[in-house]
Design a protein around this motif. Sequence first.
Motif, mmCIF file in Angstrom:
data_model
loop_
_atom_site.group_PDB
_atom_site.id
_atom_site.type_symbol
_atom_site.label_atom_id
_atom_site.label_comp_id
_atom_site.label_asym_id
_atom_site.label_seq_id
_atom_site.Cartn_x
_atom_site.Cartn_y
_atom_site.Cartn_z
ATOM 1 N N LEU A 150 -39.707 -13.738 35.549
ATOM 2 C CA LEU A 150 -38.424 -13.229 36.018
ATOM 3 C C LEU A 150 -37.888 -12.230 35.005
ATOM 4 O O LEU A 150 -37.761 -12.543 33.815
ATOM 5 C CB LEU A 150 -37.417 -14.362 36.201
ATOM 6 N N TYR A 151 -37.568 -11.030 35.481
ATOM 7 C CA TYR A 151 -37.052 -9.977 34.611
ATOM 8 C C TYR A 151 -35.681 -9.528 35.115
ATOM 9 O O TYR A 151 -35.474 -9.344 36.320
ATOM 10 C CB TYR A 151 -37.992 -8.781 34.593
ATOM 11 N N SER A 152 -34.743 -9.338 34.190
ATOM 12 C CA SER A 152 -33.420 -8.851 34.566
ATOM 13 C C SER A 152 -32.810 -8.088 33.401
ATOM 14 O O SER A 152 -33.174 -8.294 32.240
ATOM 15 C CB SER A 152 -32.489 -10.002 34.977
ATOM 16 N N GLY A 153 -31.881 -7.195 33.723
ATOM 17 C CA GLY A 153 -31.192 -6.432 32.696
ATOM 18 C C GLY A 153 -29.868 -5.920 33.226
ATOM 19 O O GLY A 153 -29.710 -5.709 34.433
ATOM 20 N N GLU A 154 -28.900 -5.745 32.336
ATOM 21 C CA GLU A 154 -27.608 -5.208 32.730
ATOM 22 C C GLU A 154 -26.923 -4.568 31.532
ATOM 23 O O GLU A 154 -27.257 -4.869 30.380
ATOM 24 C CB GLU A 154 -26.705 -6.297 33.323
ATOM 25 N N GLY A 155 -25.987 -3.702 31.827
ATOM 26 C CA GLY A 155 -25.217 -3.051 30.765
ATOM 27 C C GLY A 155 -25.192 -1.550 30.947
ATOM 28 O O GLY A 155 -25.729 -0.990 31.907
ATOM 29 N N ASN A 156 -24.559 -0.878 30.009
ATOM 30 C CA ASN A 156 -24.487 0.573 30.050
ATOM 31 C C ASN A 156 -24.103 1.112 28.682
ATOM 32 O O ASN A 156 -23.598 0.382 27.830
ATOM 33 C CB ASN A 156 -23.481 1.052 31.107
ATOM 34 N N LEU A 157 -24.375 2.384 28.500
ATOM 35 C CA LEU A 157 -23.916 3.118 27.326
ATOM 36 C C LEU A 157 -22.958 4.193 27.802
ATOM 37 O O LEU A 157 -23.172 4.848 28.823
ATOM 38 C CB LEU A 157 -25.084 3.754 26.569
ATOM 39 N N THR A 158 -21.874 4.358 27.052
ATOM 40 C CA THR A 158 -20.831 5.324 27.373
ATOM 41 C C THR A 158 -20.743 6.353 26.257
ATOM 42 O O THR A 158 -20.997 6.041 25.094
ATOM 43 C CB THR A 158 -19.477 4.605 27.548
ATOM 44 N N LYS A 159 -20.382 7.569 26.630
ATOM 45 C CA LYS A 159 -20.258 8.656 25.659
ATOM 46 C C LYS A 159 -18.811 9.128 25.594
ATOM 47 O O LYS A 159 -18.241 9.555 26.597
ATOM 48 C CB LYS A 159 -21.179 9.813 26.050
ATOM 49 N N ALA A 160 -18.218 9.018 24.429
ATOM 50 C CA ALA A 160 -16.908 9.624 24.172
ATOM 51 C C ALA A 160 -17.163 10.906 23.377
ATOM 52 O O ALA A 160 -17.906 10.887 22.391
ATOM 53 C CB ALA A 160 -16.020 8.667 23.382
ATOM 54 N N ASN A 184 -23.355 -1.908 25.434
ATOM 55 C CA ASN A 184 -24.260 -3.047 25.287
ATOM 56 C C ASN A 184 -25.347 -2.988 26.349
ATOM 57 O O ASN A 184 -25.068 -2.700 27.521
ATOM 58 C CB ASN A 184 -23.499 -4.371 25.419
ATOM 59 N N LEU A 185 -26.574 -3.281 25.946
ATOM 60 C CA LEU A 185 -27.716 -3.391 26.846
ATOM 61 C C LEU A 185 -28.347 -4.754 26.641
ATOM 62 O O LEU A 185 -28.739 -5.096 25.518
ATOM 63 C CB LEU A 185 -28.740 -2.290 26.568
ATOM 64 N N GLN A 186 -28.438 -5.549 27.706
ATOM 65 C CA GLN A 186 -29.007 -6.895 27.596
ATOM 66 C C GLN A 186 -30.124 -7.074 28.608
ATOM 67 O O GLN A 186 -29.967 -6.754 29.787
ATOM 68 C CB GLN A 186 -27.930 -7.953 27.823
ATOM 69 N N GLU A 187 -31.260 -7.603 28.133
ATOM 70 C CA GLU A 187 -32.414 -7.833 28.995
ATOM 71 C C GLU A 187 -32.946 -9.254 28.794
ATOM 72 O O GLU A 187 -32.891 -9.799 27.691
ATOM 73 C CB GLU A 187 -33.508 -6.818 28.708
ATOM 74 N N GLN A 188 -33.477 -9.810 29.886
ATOM 75 C CA GLN A 188 -34.036 -11.160 29.843
ATOM 76 C C GLN A 188 -35.406 -11.180 30.496
ATOM 77 O O GLN A 188 -35.631 -10.492 31.501
ATOM 78 C CB GLN A 188 -33.117 -12.158 30.557
ATOM 79 N N ALA A 189 -36.312 -11.969 29.919
ATOM 80 C CA ALA A 189 -37.642 -12.189 30.488
ATOM 81 C C ALA A 189 -37.910 -13.687 30.465
ATOM 82 O O ALA A 189 -37.887 -14.310 29.400
ATOM 83 C CB ALA A 189 -38.702 -11.434 29.697
ATOM 84 N N SER A 190 -38.128 -14.274 31.660
ATOM 85 C CA SER A 190 -38.293 -15.732 31.772
ATOM 86 C C SER A 190 -39.672 -16.063 32.329
ATOM 87 O O SER A 190 -40.243 -15.297 33.114
ATOM 88 C CB SER A 190 -37.217 -16.328 32.678
ATOM 89 N N LEU A 191 -40.174 -17.229 31.931
ATOM 90 C CA LEU A 191 -41.446 -17.754 32.432
ATOM 91 C C LEU A 191 -41.172 -19.109 33.073
ATOM 92 O O LEU A 191 -40.687 -20.030 32.411
ATOM 93 C CB LEU A 191 -42.455 -17.894 31.294
#
Length: 430
Positions: A150-160, A184-191
């Motif tokens: 199972l793979y998932s990821g969420e988040g973003n980078l913003t530019k000021a 913040n960028l967060q990713e998960q990998a599950s088995l």
Amino acid sequence: MYKKINYIAAVLLLLASISVNAQVTTQSPYSRFGLGNVKGALLPQFKAMGGISTGVYKPGGFSNINMQNPASYSGITLTTLDMGLTGAVTTLKDGSKSESSFNGTLSHLAVAFPVVAGKSAISFGLLPFTELGYEYTVSDKLDTNSVNYLYSGEGNLTKAYFGFGQQFGEHFRVGGNVEYIFGNLQEQASLEPVNQVAYNSRNTKKNSVGGIGFSYGAQYEIPLGTRKRITLGYSGSSSSSINYKKTFLTTIYQRDNEGNEISPVVDTVKIVENNSAKMKLPLMHNFGISIQRDNKWMIGADYRMGKWSKLSMDGVNQGLQDSWGFSAGGQITPDATAISGYFKHVDYRVGFQYDKTYIQLNNQDVKQMAVTFGLGLPLALSRSSYYKLNFTTEIGKRGSLTNGLIQENYINFHLGFTLNDTWFRRYKFD
């Protein structure tokens, strides 16, 4: 005056808060690679023309903020505010299967002030830089046992950003932006074993980014008469080193008979918190040209390239390839000086874009293309204020159904509100 300044400050704080706390704003398996899906520094009025911008100085008599090439800031003659939102309908196809989703968010806030009208100006604001959002499962064999990854990821980078543009002489302009990239960028990998009484394991990786980058540009204008011109442009961004803190966590967890994850986790096997590191951003180049008749029509084209093969995080190359792409488009305004007839004042825009992205899977380049169109709708104006509503639609696709890839079809909607006003003018009374 002060009410307007306070209003901008409040919106900036609100947008910054939303940018920091935003989670999934996209659903794209291709956002797993690199830093996520890269968003261009373009407002809706430029997206509608396929993204042409590097060689665009003043697309009409209305002041627009073109962050893609800060040299264009020098053409801003009025205080300019631009803010908007965006939405996307995405359909993922894999053979006979398909899945659709919708996401929407506030998109940008940009402000510009002339320093010497028609000669120099400053601009600052907030823009999306990258977006990360995906979730999918891969079934496979581990030894002789069936397992799900199972793979998932969420988040973003913003530019000021904060930028300045200056014109030298009659035809040459330069400019630059100082940019703070954060998020913040967060990713998960599950088995997870299938049909077995066993524990599941998950690796969680989080990168908290905050660092300084730079972009720059130049334009040269070739007059073709009193109302016609060719504008040549170049812009780029430096290969900056951006600070970030990385956290890595390995946990053991279980699911109940209904498949729901049981909380809390059974055990935490490994944890590495807030280790300081650096990411090396790629060097980017953009070249553009536009030909226009003032307040009537404009056509143009852009070519872009990025050294994404040099992207590294904590000294580890991310295995991407160099990218390149081009855009073509334009706009027409039937009669900007007409006394009557609303639709004679509307900007009609259309464009096309094509990119070979930095992703290569199964020995096949992942490509992206889209057609774009939009309207610039003038609103009620006063003696010193001008308002315009810019609406843009992008219809495109990324990837293909060959070699086991996923095809991503998307329809992006962008809505922007642009204000031109004379805020800092000192009036004289007889």
